[in-house]
Design a protein around this motif. Structure first.
Motif, PDB file in Angstrom:
ATOM      1  N   UNK A   1      25.278  32.505  32.792  1.00 15.40           N
ATOM      2  CA  UNK A   1      24.719  31.644  31.763  1.00 15.40           C
ATOM      3  C   UNK A   1      23.464  30.921  32.260  1.00 15.40           C
ATOM      4  N   UNK A   2      22.939  31.413  33.397  1.00 19.04           N
ATOM      5  CA  UNK A   2      21.768  30.780  33.977  1.00 19.04           C
ATOM      6  C   UNK A   2      20.484  31.572  33.763  1.00 19.04           C
TER       7      UNK A   2
ATOM      8  N   UNK B   1      26.625  44.766  37.117  1.00 18.76           N
ATOM      9  CA  UNK B   1      27.876  44.080  37.410  1.00 18.76           C
ATOM     10  C   UNK B   1      28.012  42.754  36.704  1.00 18.76           C
ATOM     11  N   UNK B   2      26.911  42.208  36.170  1.00 20.89           N
ATOM     12  CA  UNK B   2      26.997  40.973  35.393  1.00 20.89           C
ATOM     13  C   UNK B   2      27.629  41.262  34.030  1.00 20.89           C
ATOM     14  N   UNK B   3      28.470  40.351  33.572  1.00 22.43           N
ATOM     15  CA  UNK B   3      29.220  40.534  32.336  1.00 22.43           C
ATOM     16  C   UNK B   3      28.379  40.058  31.154  1.00 22.43           C
TER      17      UNK B   3
END
Length: 265
Positions: free
Chosen positions: A12-13, A22-24
């Motif tokens: 969320x950054x 790999x980030x959701x």
């Protein structure tokens, strides 16, 4: 094809276009436990498709209208009767009363029963308001109505610009003079402990009092939008307004209104 065996976590950054492998981002029908593990969610199972309206669940049974027929929704749809307009319901213990224009009836345990006039005796009902239940003459059947609501032992019916009401604890009995003229068609109906909120095409009204024979009416808000009415938990209101009972909420021409006891909005 790329296979993701694990993911780094929620981001969320940064914007989504700056995510790394790999980030959701988005995933449908999954459950995420406290450790971050993702598992497939079972989701919903479609029983059958159709243009269902007027859906309500009561005592373990689901009722709805499909192609002009009121019936029970289960593994299959079981029609009970044909209806020509929107169906409105009101639950009274194990029975679900319904009206659809000039039609009316009672649903109970997946079956349809006739809603007819019957006299209940004072010995067979709980009468906390001590309303007079003496037999009367000239009683009529439930009227043509678009909405109905139970309040303090009487069934109230929206009949155009008239709010009609049954005899005490006998929901199929109405005296011809059992009505309140509101001056405009009724669009919404709800109640609190101390009175009823009735919305019309001209204004929103609060009818204070325990019984139909002693109601005091006042205007509390602008016109109410047809059918836009629900209840919310009183504890969900802002801290200074929180109460311990369900609060009626409806849409008006000026916004969303919540009605408290004593006519406060």
């Amino acid at each position: 094809m790329t296979t993701i065996s694990k993911f780094s976590g929620f981001r969320n950054d940064v914007a989504e276009d700056r995510f790394e492998l790999g980030d959701f981002a988005v995933c449908n029908n999954v459950d995420l436990d406290e450790t971050g593990r993702v598992t497939k969610r079972a989701g919903l199972v479609q029983l059958h498709a159709g243009n269902y309206t007027c859906v309500v669940k009561h005592r373990g049974f689901t009722y709805a209208v499909l192609n002009g027929e009121l019936g029970v929704v289960g593994v299959t749809f079981t029609p009970l009767t044909t209806v020509s307009t929107t169906v409105c319901y009101e639950a009274v213990d194990d029975q679900l009363y319904w009206v659809a224009g000039n039609q009316h009836g009672i649903l109970c345990a997946g079956e349809l029963f006739e809603w007819k006039a019957h006299r209940a005796s004072a010995e067979t009902v709980v009468n906390p308001l001590n309303i007079d239940m003496a037999p009367k003459q000239g009683l009529m059947e439930p009227p043509i109505a678009s909405k109905l609501m139970l309040y303090n032992g009487r069934m109230y019916f929206a009949c155009g610009e008239f709010l009609m009401y049954s005899e005490p604890y006998d929901y199929g009995y109405l005296e011809p003079e059992n009505f309140i003229a509101l001056g405009a068609p009724i669009t919404t109906m709800g109640y609190v402990k101390t009175g009823m909120y009735i919305g019309t095409t001209q204004e929103s009204l609060y009818l204070a009092g325990a019984d139909a024979d002693s109601l005091e009416m006042k205007i509390v808000a602008s016109k109410a939008l047809d059918g836009a009415y629900s209840y919310i938990p009183g504890q969900s209101l802002p801290e200074k307004l929180r109460v311990d009972y369900p609060v009626p909420v409806w849409a008006t021409s000026q916004g969303i209104i919540a009605g408290l006891s004593d006519g406060q909005i």
